[in-house]
Design a protein around this motif. Structure first.
Motif, short mmCIF file in Angstrom:
data_model
loop_
_atom_site.label_atom_id
_atom_site.label_comp_id
_atom_site.label_asym_id
_atom_site.label_seq_id
_atom_site.Cartn_x
_atom_site.Cartn_y
_atom_site.Cartn_z
N TYR A 1 -8.22 -1.85 -1.34
CA TYR A 1 -8.69 -1.35 -2.63
C TYR A 1 -7.88 -0.13 -3.09
CZ TYR A 1 -12.62 -4.39 -1.53
OH TYR A 1 -13.40 -5.48 -1.20
N TYR A 2 -6.82 0.15 -2.38
CA TYR A 2 -6.03 1.36 -2.65
C TYR A 2 -5.50 1.42 -4.08
CZ TYR A 2 -1.71 4.14 -2.68
OH TYR A 2 -0.70 5.00 -3.01
N LYS A 3 -4.82 0.37 -4.52
CA LYS A 3 -4.20 0.39 -5.84
C LYS A 3 -5.25 0.48 -6.95
CE LYS A 3 0.25 0.13 -4.89
NZ LYS A 3 1.07 -1.07 -5.10
N SER A 4 -6.42 -0.09 -6.72
CA SER A 4 -7.48 -0.07 -7.73
C SER A 4 -8.16 1.29 -7.84
CB SER A 4 -8.53 -1.14 -7.44
OG SER A 4 -8.01 -2.43 -7.59
N LEU A 5 -8.18 2.06 -6.73
CA LEU A 5 -9.06 3.22 -6.70
C LEU A 5 -8.38 4.57 -6.53
CD1 LEU A 5 -11.99 1.86 -4.47
CD2 LEU A 5 -11.82 1.93 -6.96
N ILE A 6 -7.12 4.61 -6.09
CA ILE A 6 -6.53 5.91 -5.75
C ILE A 6 -6.47 6.85 -6.95
CG2 ILE A 6 -4.15 5.14 -6.08
CD1 ILE A 6 -5.52 7.59 -3.37
N ASP A 7 -6.21 6.34 -8.15
CA ASP A 7 -6.17 7.21 -9.32
C ASP A 7 -7.54 7.79 -9.63
OD1 ASP A 7 -3.47 6.76 -9.62
OD2 ASP A 7 -3.72 5.17 -11.12
N ALA B 1 -13.72 1.69 -17.42
CA ALA B 1 -12.50 1.44 -18.19
C ALA B 1 -11.29 1.32 -17.27
CB ALA B 1 -12.29 2.55 -19.21
N HIS B 2 -11.25 2.17 -16.26
CA HIS B 2 -10.13 2.12 -15.31
C HIS B 2 -10.11 0.81 -14.53
CE1 HIS B 2 -7.27 3.60 -12.28
NE2 HIS B 2 -8.04 3.00 -11.39
N LEU B 3 -11.27 0.40 -14.05
CA LEU B 3 -11.35 -0.84 -13.28
C LEU B 3 -10.96 -2.05 -14.14
CD1 LEU B 3 -14.63 -0.21 -11.25
CD2 LEU B 3 -12.27 -0.07 -10.41
N LYS B 4 -11.40 -2.05 -15.39
CA LYS B 4 -11.04 -3.15 -16.29
C LYS B 4 -9.53 -3.16 -16.54
CE LYS B 4 -15.53 -3.30 -18.63
NZ LYS B 4 -16.29 -2.96 -19.86
N ALA B 5 -8.93 -2.00 -16.67
CA ALA B 5 -7.48 -1.92 -16.89
C ALA B 5 -6.71 -2.42 -15.67
CB ALA B 5 -7.08 -0.48 -17.21
N LYS B 6 -7.30 -2.26 -14.50
CA LYS B 6 -6.68 -2.74 -13.26
C LYS B 6 -7.03 -4.20 -12.96
CE LYS B 6 -4.68 1.03 -11.59
NZ LYS B 6 -3.24 1.09 -11.21
N ASN B 7 -7.78 -4.83 -13.87
CA ASN B 7 -8.25 -6.21 -13.65
C ASN B 7 -9.04 -6.32 -12.35
OD1 ASN B 7 -7.04 -7.37 -16.03
ND2 ASN B 7 -5.06 -7.27 -14.99
N GLU B 8 -9.83 -5.29 -12.08
CA GLU B 8 -10.66 -5.25 -10.88
C GLU B 8 -12.10 -5.59 -11.25
OE1 GLU B 8 -11.89 -5.39 -7.50
OE2 GLU B 8 -9.98 -4.28 -7.36
N PRO B 9 -12.60 -6.74 -10.82
CA PRO B 9 -14.01 -7.09 -11.11
C PRO B 9 -14.96 -6.10 -10.42
CG PRO B 9 -12.77 -8.99 -10.30
CD PRO B 9 -11.92 -7.79 -10.05
N GLY C 1 -20.14 -2.24 -7.04
CA GLY C 1 -19.60 -3.00 -5.92
C GLY C 1 -18.35 -3.75 -6.33
N LEU C 2 -17.31 -3.68 -5.48
CA LEU C 2 -16.09 -4.44 -5.71
C LEU C 2 -16.05 -5.64 -4.76
CD1 LEU C 2 -13.41 -1.61 -6.09
CD2 LEU C 2 -15.08 -2.46 -7.75
N PRO C 3 -15.65 -6.80 -5.25
CA PRO C 3 -15.74 -8.01 -4.42
C PRO C 3 -14.78 -8.00 -3.24
CG PRO C 3 -14.61 -8.47 -6.49
CD PRO C 3 -15.17 -7.09 -6.61
N SER C 4 -15.23 -8.62 -2.16
CA SER C 4 -14.37 -8.84 -0.99
C SER C 4 -13.65 -10.17 -1.15
CB SER C 4 -15.22 -8.86 0.28
OG SER C 4 -16.06 -10.02 0.30
N ASN D 1 0.81 -1.22 0.00
CA ASN D 1 0.00 0.00 0.00
C ASN D 1 0.85 1.27 0.00
OD1 ASN D 1 -2.96 -0.81 0.30
ND2 ASN D 1 -2.00 -2.07 1.88
N ASP D 2 2.14 1.15 -0.35
CA ASP D 2 3.04 2.31 -0.42
C ASP D 2 3.05 3.09 0.89
OD1 ASP D 2 3.40 1.60 -3.11
OD2 ASP D 2 1.79 2.91 -3.78
N MET D 3 3.16 2.39 1.99
CA MET D 3 3.04 2.98 3.30
C MET D 3 4.19 2.54 4.20
SD MET D 3 -0.29 2.74 5.86
CE MET D 3 -0.71 1.19 5.09
#
Length: 341
Positions: free
Chosen positions: A226-232, A315-323, A178-181, A128-130
């Protein structure tokens, strides 16, 4: 008498810190001033290049999920749980994580367990870059039995003031994704353990048809970030609201970000509820609405998206391979959560 006679071993603490220091240092970056072991962690904001930075902080624990982790002897997993959980809690306001502080308490300090916990925290911090900038280890005989431990964590992140997500732009017509858990994440375990272990009689090594893991393995899958999928998307102001579905489920968390003049309608047929939740519901004869007010039911994060931004978000979520699933919409109302079956 000495301290060891009272059950507190300074030598065990020194032994545990050898592995701990190595893990902690693996998370450091150019913003860290000083080293492990100082009375306070020093972190400079000089390198962030922000115009109007706002610090965002949160604190949480893992809860009774730890009882399953202890029985499974998987100390690295709750370390990941607590970091990822806290990261999500500040992400919903648009914040990126900066640093993390942990608290670990045990009845009798076990260097191997302590090292595992911090290894898990450090892994999640790096992902998480932390920075894991500090913490406290407490050996507390009489408070905890031997073998038991508890953990909590505090996170500090930052967001540009103009990028803060507060739900104020949510309006009738806003769509919800909704993003899966990865499972239960870190809430509802008191009910889950009672239903599965006390009522149904399952053990951590029990296998059930339709579940590709043992009961214990399914319950200890780490809480995901979900940080990497959503921060942008948050930085680009593409999201009008975010809800981390944790304790109190859908009914308890969604209203926290809603304007006074809207309701949310969630379509419970829009995703398939994972098997582990079905087992809990059946084992405990739990009412359907009670399940959704306790667990995430397979959806760990909700995104509130205006129609104008939906194509970019998808489009962003698909590029991140995020269902993702289209799980609901916002309608006129009074901050209620309604379900469609």
């Amino acid at each position: 008498m000495n301290y060891a006679d009272a059950g507190v071993s300074l030598s065990r603490a020194d032994e545990a810190m050898v592995g701990v220091k190595k893990s902690v240092r693996s998370t450091f970056n150019q913003c860290v001033l000083g080293d492990v072991g100082n009375f306070g962690g020093l972190f400079t904001l000089k390198h962030l290049g922000l115009k109007d930075p706002v610090l965002v902080s949160s604190v949480d624990g893992v809860g009774t999920k730890l009882k399953v982790d202890i029985e499974m002897n998987t100390p690295t997993l709750p370390g990941q749980d607590i970091v990822n959980h806290c990261c999500n809690d500040i992400l919903v306001q648009g914040a990126r994580p900066l640093f993390f502080l942990d608290y670990v308490a045990m009845g009798a300090l076990d260097p191997q367990v302590m090292t595992g916990i911090v290894e898990g925290m450090s892994k999640a911090c790096r992902e998480n870059d932390m920075v894991l900038i500090g913490g406290e280890t407490a050996e507390m005989p009489g408070m905890y039995t031997v073998g038991d431990y508890d953990i909590s964590g505090t996170i500090v992140g930052v967001v540009e003031r103009e990028n803060i997500i507060d739900g104020s732009r949510i309006h009738p017509g806003t769509k919800i994704l909704g993003l899966p858990s990865t499972g239960l994440h870190t809430n509802g375990y008191s009910l889950a353990r009672k239903a599965l272990f006390d009522v149904a009689g399952y053990k951590v090594d029990s296998r059930v048809e339709g579940l590709d893991k043992t009961i214990g393995e399914a319950l200890t899958v780490p809480h995901r970030s979900y940080y990497k999928s959503l921060i942008d998307l948050t930085n680009a102001k593409k999201l009008d609201g975010l809800v981390h579905v944790t304790g109190s489920g859908f009914q308890g968390n969604i209203p926290r970000i809603l304007p006074d003049n809207v309701d949310v309608v969630i379509d419970r047929t829009s995703w398939k509820v994972p098997k582990i939740f079905q087992l809990i519901q059946e084992a405990g004869s739990v009412e359907k609405d009670e399940m959704y007010s306790t667990f995430n039911m397979g959806i760990g994060m909700l995104l509130f998206v205006d129609d104008a931004n939906m194509a970019d978000v998808e489009a962003h979520l698909k590029a991140k391979n995020e269902p993702f699933y289209h799980v609901g919409e916002v309608v006129e109302g009074s901050k209620k959560v309604l379900f469609r079956d």
